[in-house]
Enzyme design. Structure first.
Site, mmCIF file in Angstrom:
data_model
loop_
_atom_site.group_PDB
_atom_site.id
_atom_site.type_symbol
_atom_site.label_atom_id
_atom_site.label_comp_id
_atom_site.label_asym_id
_atom_site.label_seq_id
_atom_site.Cartn_x
_atom_site.Cartn_y
_atom_site.Cartn_z
ATOM 1 N N ASP A 117 -51.027 -44.724 -61.223
ATOM 2 C CA ASP A 117 -50.044 -46.207 -61.734
ATOM 3 C C ASP A 117 -50.687 -47.447 -62.061
ATOM 4 O OD1 ASP A 117 -48.407 -47.970 -60.428
ATOM 5 O OD2 ASP A 117 -49.363 -47.819 -58.563
ATOM 6 N N TRP A 132 -51.443 -48.725 -52.254
ATOM 7 C CA TRP A 132 -50.880 -47.960 -52.823
ATOM 8 C C TRP A 132 -50.702 -46.285 -53.645
ATOM 9 C CZ3 TRP A 132 -46.646 -50.222 -51.831
ATOM 10 C CH2 TRP A 132 -46.955 -51.732 -51.792
ATOM 11 N N LYS A 149 -44.971 -57.069 -62.490
ATOM 12 C CA LYS A 149 -45.880 -57.989 -62.642
ATOM 13 C C LYS A 149 -46.215 -58.526 -63.811
ATOM 14 C CE LYS A 149 -46.786 -55.232 -58.829
ATOM 15 N NZ LYS A 149 -46.759 -55.639 -58.219
#
Ligand code: PMP
Length: 360
Positions: free
Chosen positions: A171, A101, A195
């Site tokens: 992030d 990511w 999540k």
């Protein structure tokens, strides 16, 4: 009703209490005769929902007044572009690449300026966090970018990088609200909620006000300017209303359990049960350097692909779902986010013990 223990990396398990409340309010939200899904985002009822969600999030993270909270759409992937589009003023940004990511964010950053990879752990398949105490930060860097918890590889920054005074952008998708954070150490904190916080479709961006620019290049789409949404209370256009409503409920659920300190304690306890077992197992092995282990995502292997597949299948049959590792790494991964109860981790470890006894 039969619910499994869901170890999915995301979308992921949500608190049963929250789901039940949403169920009760599904047809008639607090006497208004309609579902939150059916409600105008311009109604006072929805305004209350989004205002309360923001206030609760501010409480939980102690967000200072000079930070804006934005509820956005477009997935994490859109933030990979929004960050450089909004923050690259000098046209330079430093990226620490600790997983897929972070790498995707770095690749996207390259489209809008000079994105520099100043550190990486790719040499060892992202199984560790590089030393970030004295990195070659560019004098002109507009920001230093990290992915704080690496969902796929199961690593986390236990210490933030030394950015030498440059703005830190993080992030936090897979560790959002799993423990306290010092918001002032960051310029931008952003995360997808699917999540730890809510259903897929909402991104939360927490941004220091002085980083919100109104002198962006023409090519930046109106909707991708943080200023557009900051000026309009995240309602320049229709927001992801139902998702925001569920996030709000999860914020209240976390508060009811004692806030982020309590969440951290709970998460540490859960993770310790699994890591202790892995450290002593004759069959299973954690794949991450111990100092960098995540409390949220725990990858492990047996060392034998066929046995891994057998484990995942038998675990599923036993009500322990979504334990297959990410397709790029194989093996197993247990995501044990805030809403995974301790009983779920205990059930997993008991199952692993049994599997080990039967297969060694
Ligand atoms: N960042 C992290 C840490 C992630 O785990 C993910 C997805 N799992 C993303 C970004 C990308 O999110 P999305 O699928 O919403 O684009």
């Amino acid at each position: 009703m039969s619910r499994v223990y869901n170890f999915s990396a995301g979308p992921a398990v949500l608190p049963v209490e929250v789901l039940k409340e949403a169920q009760e309010e599904m047809l008639d939200y607090r006497g208004c005769g309609m579902s939150v899904m059916e409600m105008s985002h311009r109604s006072s009822m929805f305004q209350e929902i989004i205002d309360e969600a923001e206030a609760d999030l501010r409480d939980l993270l102690h967000i200072p007044d000079n930070y804006k909270v934005l509820f956005l759409q477009g997935g994490g992937a859109l933030q990979f572009s929004a960050v450089p589009m909004n923050l690259m003023k000098n046209g330079v940004a430093d990226y620490i690449v600790t997983g897929q990511w972070a790498k995707k964010a770095y690749e996207e950053g390259k489209k809008y300026g000079k994105a520099v990879k100043i550190a990486s752990s790719e040499d060892e398949t992202f199984t560790y966090i590089p030393d970030c105490s004295d990195l070659p930060i560019d004098d002109d860097a507009d920001y230093v970018y990290i992915c704080q918890n690496n969902t796929i590889y199961g690593t986390v920054y236990h210490e933030l990088p030394n950015t030498k005074g440059k703005t830190l952008v993080a992030d936090v998708s897979s560790c959002f609200l799993s423990e306290p954070m010092d918001v002032e150490k960051y310029g931008v904190i952003w995360g997808g909620v699917q999540k730890n916080i809510g259903p897929a479709g909402v991104q939360i961006v927490i941004i220091r006000e002085d980083l919100i620019r109104d002198d962006l290049p023409d090519y930046v789409p109106t909707l991708m300017k943080y200023k557009t949404q900051a000026d309009k209370g995240s309602m320049y256009n229709t927001p992801p209303c139902y998702g925001i409503y569920i996030c709000g409920k999860v914020f209240k659920w976390i508060k009811s359990l004692g806030g982020l300190e309590a969440m951290k304690k709970r998460n540490e306890e859960k993770a310790a049960i699994l890591y202790d077992f892995l450290d002593n197992s004759k069959l299973f092995k954690g794949t991450v350097r111990k100092e960098d282990r995540s409390l949220m995502n725990v990858p492990f292997v047996t060392g034998d692909k066929d046995l891994d597949a057998k484990f995942v299948a038998e675990a599923k049959a036993a009500g322990l779902e979504n334990l297959k590792g990410h397709r790029t790494v194989g093996g197993m991964r247990a995501s044990i986010y805030n809403a995974m109860p301790k009983e779920g981790v205990i059930a997993l470890v008991e199952f692993m013990k049994k599997f080990e006894a039967e297969n060694t």
